[in-house]
Design a protein around this motif. Structure first.
Motif, PDB file in Angstrom:
ATOM      1  N   MET A  84       0.843  -1.195   0.000  1.00 61.63           N
ATOM      2  CA  MET A  84       0.000   0.000   0.000  1.00 61.63           C
ATOM      3  C   MET A  84       0.874   1.239   0.000  1.00 61.63           C
ATOM      4  O   MET A  84       1.982   1.228   0.556  1.00 61.63           O
ATOM      5  CB  MET A  84      -0.899  -0.016   1.251  1.00 61.63           C
ATOM      6  CG  MET A  84      -1.847   1.164   1.390  1.00 61.63           C
ATOM      7  SD  MET A  84      -2.854   1.032   2.915  1.00 61.63           S
ATOM      8  CE  MET A  84      -4.036  -0.225   2.410  1.00 61.63           C
ATOM      9  N   ASN A  85       0.409   2.299  -0.627  1.00 65.83           N
ATOM     10  CA  ASN A  85       1.125   3.563  -0.586  1.00 65.83           C
ATOM     11  C   ASN A  85       1.243   4.039   0.861  1.00 65.83           C
ATOM     12  O   ASN A  85       0.282   3.960   1.636  1.00 65.83           O
ATOM     13  CB  ASN A  85       0.379   4.597  -1.437  1.00 65.83           C
ATOM     14  CG  ASN A  85       1.040   5.950  -1.434  1.00 65.83           C
ATOM     15  OD1 ASN A  85       0.806   6.765  -0.540  1.00 65.83           O
ATOM     16  ND2 ASN A  85       1.860   6.197  -2.433  1.00 65.83           N
ATOM     17  N   ILE A  86       2.422   4.524   1.236  1.00 68.87           N
ATOM     18  CA  ILE A  86       2.647   4.958   2.615  1.00 68.87           C
ATOM     19  C   ILE A  86       1.651   6.050   3.027  1.00 68.87           C
ATOM     20  O   ILE A  86       1.128   6.055   4.145  1.00 68.87           O
ATOM     21  CB  ILE A  86       4.089   5.462   2.803  1.00 68.87           C
ATOM     22  CG1 ILE A  86       5.070   4.278   2.855  1.00 68.87           C
ATOM     23  CG2 ILE A  86       4.232   6.307   4.070  1.00 68.87           C
ATOM     24  CD1 ILE A  86       5.080   3.514   4.151  1.00 68.87           C
ATOM     25  N   GLY A  87       1.376   6.978   2.115  1.00 70.46           N
ATOM     26  CA  GLY A  87       0.436   8.049   2.432  1.00 70.46           C
ATOM     27  C   GLY A  87      -0.933   7.512   2.786  1.00 70.46           C
ATOM     28  O   GLY A  87      -1.561   7.960   3.758  1.00 70.46           O
ATOM     29  N   ARG A  88      -1.412   6.553   2.001  1.00 67.72           N
ATOM     30  CA  ARG A  88      -2.706   5.941   2.289  1.00 67.72           C
ATOM     31  C   ARG A  88      -2.667   5.185   3.610  1.00 67.72           C
ATOM     32  O   ARG A  88      -3.622   5.232   4.405  1.00 67.72           O
ATOM     33  CB  ARG A  88      -3.074   4.995   1.144  1.00 67.72           C
ATOM     34  CG  ARG A  88      -4.318   4.152   1.376  1.00 67.72           C
ATOM     35  CD  ARG A  88      -5.546   4.987   1.605  1.00 67.72           C
ATOM     36  NE  ARG A  88      -6.732   4.157   1.796  1.00 67.72           N
ATOM     37  CZ  ARG A  88      -7.820   4.553   2.428  1.00 67.72           C
ATOM     38  NH1 ARG A  88      -7.887   5.796   2.933  1.00 67.72           N
ATOM     39  NH2 ARG A  88      -8.848   3.749   2.545  1.00 67.72           N
ATOM     40  N   ALA A  89      -1.563   4.488   3.875  1.00 64.86           N
ATOM     41  CA  ALA A  89      -1.431   3.749   5.128  1.00 64.86           C
ATOM     42  C   ALA A  89      -1.505   4.679   6.331  1.00 64.86           C
ATOM     43  O   ALA A  89      -2.126   4.360   7.350  1.00 64.86           O
ATOM     44  CB  ALA A  89      -0.126   2.963   5.135  1.00 64.86           C
TER      45      ALA A  89
END
Length: 423
Positions: free
Chosen positions: A82-87
């Motif tokens: 998953m994208n870190i920002g979304r996480a």
């Protein structure tokens, strides 16, 4: 019947011991004697083991994407990759730590040493999981459940990591059992209780059922493995096709004749790079493909392998995927030959990329063979020799993979790479 052990929740390649050389296949047995051992949230568990202040907290390992998430983070909906920002939107209090590949490689090596000390019949799947056949150890080490308990205790005691183990009569069921036992558990699927365990599970647990196939089955009212089994192979064919129907029907009835094998070499190797949602120029995309090609060419030569087929893998902005491949007339480990082929595939796919956006690019080399320097192809004229590839390999081995890089990758880097089983 099936039995489960709950475990204490754990907080706290590279080159593995190869074990014995190639050997005859082990025949499938009706007894539950195949173990699937799988380290829990491996990278995150290593970080929590080595950094006590991270224990009990949500931990994300990665850079632009999540390579591993602790169970505290998974409980908040974080998944890999998953994208870190979304996480961080899902779990704002998560602690992000950069990957330490050398530490993960060392931990994997120590765990595999325990596997090979448990049984000589070990089939490594990745750096954090393996199948073990323990059918021949009853007289010397006890029942499979006893062996699995001791293995888990040794990994915890000697390496400091939690590991989940599934036990069953087939590789497929053992892997499903280990997943069901997580985190840090043990699950035994006894002979005769396979269908009781398997049929209530969602169809996504079957190997080969991804989001697209699962949705196609759901449209026809099939959400559980038992429903799929009852439909039969004939009923599945209009939904998933002849080959997939045969494969899924066999698994749904717990039929999996594959043996635990040792000494088998990898059939393909691959690498990929996540690009995020930002639009990328053709030059940027091409630069990332250069980096992937360099990385895979180096792995080929280090393993004394050659490839015949080059596969380009793409993931688009709408999360759909596509692959393009080309088979060469002769096997090769020459970086420039592989790169020319990959660039040709990329050029052909560029209109699709412009239309749908690109979030991930990957490259795989398949149809691998052992390199044989004695075997020359006709005619004997050679193109560019291997001297440049060999020299660059030596420099990168001595001074690090970033010591020499392509100009197109300056400021972009090679991207994250993870430790792997030997090629």
């Amino acid at each position: 019947m099936f039995e489960s052990d709950g475990g204490l929740r754990g907080r706290g390649r590279t080159h593995h011991s190869p074990g014995p050389g190639p050997r005859a296949r082990i025949a499938a047995r009706p007894q539950a004697s195949i173990l699937h051992a799988d380290l829990d949230s491996f990278y995150a568990s290593v970080e929590q083991r080595d950094q006590p202040h991270l224990r009990g907290k949500p931990v994300l390992v990665g850079g632009g994407v999540v390579l591993a998430a602790s169970y505290e983070a998974k409980a908040r909906g974080v998944r890999t990759p998953m994208n870190i920002g979304r996480a961080l939107q899902l779990c704002p209090e998560a602690i992000v730590v950069p990957p330490r590949t050398s530490e993960y490689a060392q931990a994997s090596k120590e765990v595999f040493a325990i596997f090979f000390d448990t049984t000589p019949v070990v089939e490594g799947i990745s750096i954090d999981e393996a199948f073990l056949d323990v059918a021949g150890l009853r007289r010397v080490a006890g029942e499979p459940r006893t062996i699995a308990r001791e293995l888990r205790a040794r990994v915890r005691r000697e390496v400091g990591l939690p590991i989940s183990v599934g036990i069953a009569g087939t590789k497929f069921l053992a892997k499903v059992a280990s997943a069901a036992s997580k985190p840090d558990g043990l699950l035994l699927v006894e002979h005769g209780g396979e269908l009781e365990f398997l049929h209530p599970l969602p169809v996504q647990r079957l190997w080969g059922v991804g989001p697209v196939t699962a949705e196609a089955l759901r449209v026809h009212g099939i959400e559980r493995i038992g429903q799929l089994a009852e439909l039969g192979e004939q009923g599945l064919r209009p939904i998933v096709g002849r080959a997939a129907a045969r494969h899924l029907h066999a698994l749904a009835w717990a039929r999996d004749p594959r043996r635990v094998e040792t000494g088998r070499r990898r059939r393909s190797i691959g690498a990929q790079r996540a690009l995020g949602r930002r639009a990328r120029t053709p030059d940027e995309i091409e630069a990332y493909l250069h980096g992937l090609t360099d990385r895979l060419g180096r792995r080929l030569r280090n393993a004394d392998r050659v490839c015949r087929t080059v596969v380009l893998r793409l993931r688009f902005d709408d999360f759909t995927r596509a692959t393009r491949s080309h088979t060469l007339p002769d096997s090769t480990d020459h970086t420039e030959t592989i790169l020319r082929t990959a660039l040709g595939l990329l050029t052909a796919a560029m209109p699709l990329i412009h239309e749908r956006g690109l979030t991930l690019i990957g490259l795989a080399l398949t149809n691998l063979e052992d390199a044989d320097p004695r075997q020359l192809t006709l005619p004997f004229e050679h193109g560019p020799g291997p001297e440049l590839d060999t020299t660059l390999d030596e420099v990168r081995t001595r001074f690090g993979s970033s010591a020499v890089t392509r100009a197109a990758l300056l400021g972009r880097g090679e991207g994250l790479s993870v430790p792997l089983l030997p090629d």
